[in-house]
Scaffold this motif. Structure first.
Motif, short mmCIF file in Angstrom:
data_model
loop_
_atom_site.label_atom_id
_atom_site.label_comp_id
_atom_site.label_asym_id
_atom_site.label_seq_id
_atom_site.Cartn_x
_atom_site.Cartn_y
_atom_site.Cartn_z
N ASP A 148 46.29 48.50 36.68
CA ASP A 148 45.26 47.87 35.88
C ASP A 148 45.86 47.08 34.72
OD1 ASP A 148 42.98 48.55 37.28
OD2 ASP A 148 42.74 50.47 36.25
N ARG A 149 47.04 47.50 34.28
CA ARG A 149 47.67 46.81 33.16
C ARG A 149 48.13 45.40 33.53
NH1 ARG A 149 50.83 51.49 29.61
NH2 ARG A 149 48.93 52.62 29.09
N LEU A 150 48.10 45.06 34.81
CA LEU A 150 48.39 43.70 35.24
C LEU A 150 47.12 42.95 35.61
CD1 LEU A 150 51.64 44.20 37.35
CD2 LEU A 150 51.42 43.22 35.06
N TRP A 151 45.96 43.55 35.29
CA TRP A 151 44.69 42.90 35.52
C TRP A 151 44.66 41.55 34.79
CZ3 TRP A 151 40.41 44.17 31.61
CH2 TRP A 151 39.32 43.31 31.75
N GLY A 152 44.33 40.50 35.53
CA GLY A 152 44.16 39.19 34.94
C GLY A 152 45.43 38.37 34.78
N GLU A 183 49.68 44.86 27.98
CA GLU A 183 50.09 46.23 27.71
C GLU A 183 51.46 46.44 28.35
OE1 GLU A 183 46.84 49.21 28.42
OE2 GLU A 183 46.01 47.53 29.53
N MET A 184 52.16 47.50 27.92
CA MET A 184 53.45 47.77 28.56
C MET A 184 53.20 48.39 29.94
SD MET A 184 54.94 51.01 26.42
CE MET A 184 54.27 52.66 26.58
N VAL A 185 53.97 47.94 30.91
CA VAL A 185 53.83 48.35 32.30
C VAL A 185 55.00 49.24 32.70
CG1 VAL A 185 53.71 47.54 34.69
CG2 VAL A 185 52.57 46.24 32.86
N ASN A 186 54.71 50.38 33.28
CA ASN A 186 55.75 51.28 33.77
C ASN A 186 56.37 50.68 35.02
OD1 ASN A 186 57.19 53.32 35.10
ND2 ASN A 186 55.84 54.93 34.38
N ALA A 187 57.62 50.25 34.92
CA ALA A 187 58.27 49.56 36.03
C ALA A 187 58.35 50.44 37.28
CB ALA A 187 59.67 49.11 35.62
N ARG A 188 58.66 51.71 37.10
CA ARG A 188 58.79 52.60 38.25
C ARG A 188 57.44 52.79 38.94
NH1 ARG A 188 62.95 57.41 37.45
NH2 ARG A 188 63.73 55.67 36.22
N PHE A 227 45.29 48.92 25.02
CA PHE A 227 44.45 48.00 24.26
C PHE A 227 44.56 46.53 24.71
CE2 PHE A 227 44.59 51.59 21.33
CZ PHE A 227 43.25 51.67 20.95
N THR A 228 45.78 46.01 24.87
CA THR A 228 45.92 44.56 25.07
C THR A 228 45.78 44.19 26.55
OG1 THR A 228 48.34 44.79 25.03
CG2 THR A 228 47.26 44.21 22.98
N ASN A 229 44.62 44.59 27.11
CA ASN A 229 44.33 44.24 28.50
C ASN A 229 43.75 42.82 28.54
OD1 ASN A 229 41.62 44.46 27.71
ND2 ASN A 229 41.41 46.52 28.55
N ALA A 230 43.36 42.38 29.74
CA ALA A 230 42.93 40.99 29.91
C ALA A 230 41.70 40.66 29.08
CB ALA A 230 42.66 40.71 31.39
N ALA A 231 40.80 41.63 28.91
CA ALA A 231 39.59 41.38 28.11
C ALA A 231 39.97 41.10 26.66
CB ALA A 231 38.64 42.56 28.21
N VAL A 257 34.96 43.86 29.83
CA VAL A 257 35.50 45.13 30.32
C VAL A 257 34.61 45.70 31.42
CG1 VAL A 257 36.05 47.51 29.67
CG2 VAL A 257 36.66 45.63 28.14
N LYS A 258 33.32 45.66 31.20
CA LYS A 258 32.37 46.23 32.17
C LYS A 258 32.39 45.46 33.49
CE LYS A 258 28.16 46.05 30.73
NZ LYS A 258 27.46 45.03 31.55
N ASP A 259 32.53 44.15 33.40
CA ASP A 259 32.58 43.33 34.62
C ASP A 259 33.80 43.67 35.47
OD1 ASP A 259 30.26 42.10 33.89
OD2 ASP A 259 31.19 40.22 33.25
N ARG A 260 34.89 44.07 34.83
CA ARG A 260 36.11 44.39 35.58
C ARG A 260 36.09 45.81 36.12
NH1 ARG A 260 39.54 46.27 38.17
NH2 ARG A 260 41.78 45.75 38.23
N PHE A 261 35.67 46.77 35.30
CA PHE A 261 35.83 48.17 35.68
C PHE A 261 34.54 48.85 36.12
CE2 PHE A 261 39.40 47.39 32.76
CZ PHE A 261 40.45 47.83 33.55
N GLY A 262 33.43 48.14 36.05
CA GLY A 262 32.15 48.77 36.38
C GLY A 262 31.57 49.44 35.15
N GLU A 263 30.29 49.79 35.25
CA GLU A 263 29.58 50.30 34.07
C GLU A 263 30.16 51.59 33.54
OE1 GLU A 263 25.15 51.94 32.80
OE2 GLU A 263 25.35 50.55 34.49
N GLU A 264 30.38 52.57 34.40
CA GLU A 264 30.81 53.88 33.91
C GLU A 264 32.21 53.83 33.30
OE1 GLU A 264 31.40 58.52 35.44
OE2 GLU A 264 30.66 56.99 36.82
N LYS A 265 33.20 53.35 34.07
CA LYS A 265 34.56 53.30 33.56
C LYS A 265 34.68 52.31 32.41
CE LYS A 265 39.38 52.69 34.99
NZ LYS A 265 40.31 52.39 36.12
N GLY A 266 33.99 51.19 32.53
CA GLY A 266 34.06 50.18 31.48
C GLY A 266 33.47 50.66 30.17
N THR A 267 32.38 51.42 30.25
CA THR A 267 31.76 51.95 29.03
C THR A 267 32.67 52.96 28.35
OG1 THR A 267 29.54 51.60 29.97
CG2 THR A 267 29.73 53.12 28.09
#
Length: 347
Positions: A69-73, A50-55, A29-33, A284-294
């Motif tokens: 993607d969780r480090l987006w932005g 969001e929490m990031v898996n270090a490994r 949920f708590t992504n850059a958007a 969200v759509k601008d970052r991931f594209g229409e299909e994935k963002g939707t």
């Protein structure tokens, strides 16, 4: 217990958190958007990823693939910003923490010792699973503190693994002795997941077991009034808002106003909330594209509709959208534009 009010700003290391209200890291949920939405309304003293898996991050780095993607932005957005990471290996955590400090220049590195999800606990022996091994927690924190210096390292925990094994007071001392700069406590055990009510009395008791670092309370804060009550009633330096803000990014601004004794801004009108959701969708759509963002936006859209009259019908339809055209059509047709009403009793 009567507490000082309004509550003062507090410090995590050299970072001043003002107002003393933090946005919780929430996986998925708590992504850059979402973080941008919170910033646009204001009121959060510290925002988290969001929490990031270090490994997983380390593997991507070693194989020169795109960072998660969780480090987006993260590299470009405003500060202060906390990044939360999880794993059970001290060396891996230290390496990733150092990269976050050097490459991303984050404000805070937070360690997740609170996630109760089975994939993280039983399968990866991380998150709240580590509450049963304080010595491993000490190793992780101390190595990360050294690797990230002078950037502060914090920890987020639960009360314990189960109601029968509450050990938060002892864990708090381990966290501080290992060098963490702040402690956040969610007022449930891992076994509780999100059932029942957060135990703020237990959270408050932890303060007497800490010497110098601030205590941040988390759980069930879904209104400005509850934030005020938490500060007036419990021995905490800060509070963290989680699930309640997902469809209400303006909640932080309301809480900040209430803490200063100012009039609490009303919720945006339902039409304004719909426009807020559409702005969120565009990001969200601008970052991931229409299909994935939707597809990604489906769960956020449900959060914006929650508690409104007609929310169930909207959720049913929005859960099936896969294109922008479908999304906008469902919003036009079904997004709730009236408040939830109590059923009228039969005459």
């Amino acid at each position: 217990m009567s507490r000082p009010f309004p509550p003062p700003a507090f410090k995590i290391g050299d970072l001043v958190v003002d107002p003393p209200v933090l946005q919780a890291p929430m996986a998925g949920f708590t992504n850059a958007a979402f973080r941008q939405m919170v910033r646009e309304y204001g009121g959060a003293g510290l925002i988290a990823t969001e929490m990031v898996n270090a490994r997983g991050f380390q593997w991507m780095d070693e194989h020169t693939t795109e960072h998660p993607d969780r480090l987006w932005g993260v590299a470009e957005e405003a500060r202060p910003l906390a990044v939360q990471i999880w794993d059970n290996d001290p060396e891996t955590m230290a390496k990733v923490g150092r990269r976050l400090v050097e490459e991303y220049q984050v404000s805070v590195v937070d360690i997740n010792f609170g996630c109760p999800v089975r994939q993280v606990t039983e399968k990866a022996h991380s998150g709240s699973y580590l509450l049963r091994t304080p010595e491993r927690m000490f190793q992780i924190i101390s190595k990360l503190v050294k690797a990230c210096a002078p950037t502060p390292v914090t920890a987020k925990i639960r009360l314990g693994c189960s109601p029968e094994s509450i050990n938060c007071n002892d864990i708090a001392q381990v966290v501080e002795e290992a060098g963490a700069a702040a402690l956040t406590v969610h007022g449930r055990t891992a076994k509780d997941m999100f059932r029942g009510h957060a135990d703020w009395d237990r959270i408050s008791e932890i303060k007497s077991h800490l010497k110098n670092i601030p205590l941040i309370g988390n759980g069930d804060l879904d209104s400005a009034e509850k934030v005020v009550h938490a500060f007036k009633t419990y021995d905490v330096d800060g509070v963290m808002i989680a699930r309640a803000c997902l469809g209400r990014p303006w909640l932080f601004a309301q809480a900040a106003a209430a803490l200063q004794g100012q009039p609490v801004p009303p919720d945006p009108s339902l039409a304004e909330q719909r426009d807020c959701m559409l702005h969120h969708y565009t990001l969200v759509k601008d970052r991931f594209g229409e299909e994935k963002g939707t597809v990604l936006m489906r769960k956020f859209a449900c959060c914006y509709a929650q508690g409104k009259y007609g929310a169930r019908m909207f959720r049913t339809h929005v859960a099936k959208v896969s294109t922008a055209e479908e999304f906008y059509h469902v919003v036009d047709e079904y997004f709730p534009l009236t408040v939830k009403e109590k059923p009228v009793s039969a005459q």
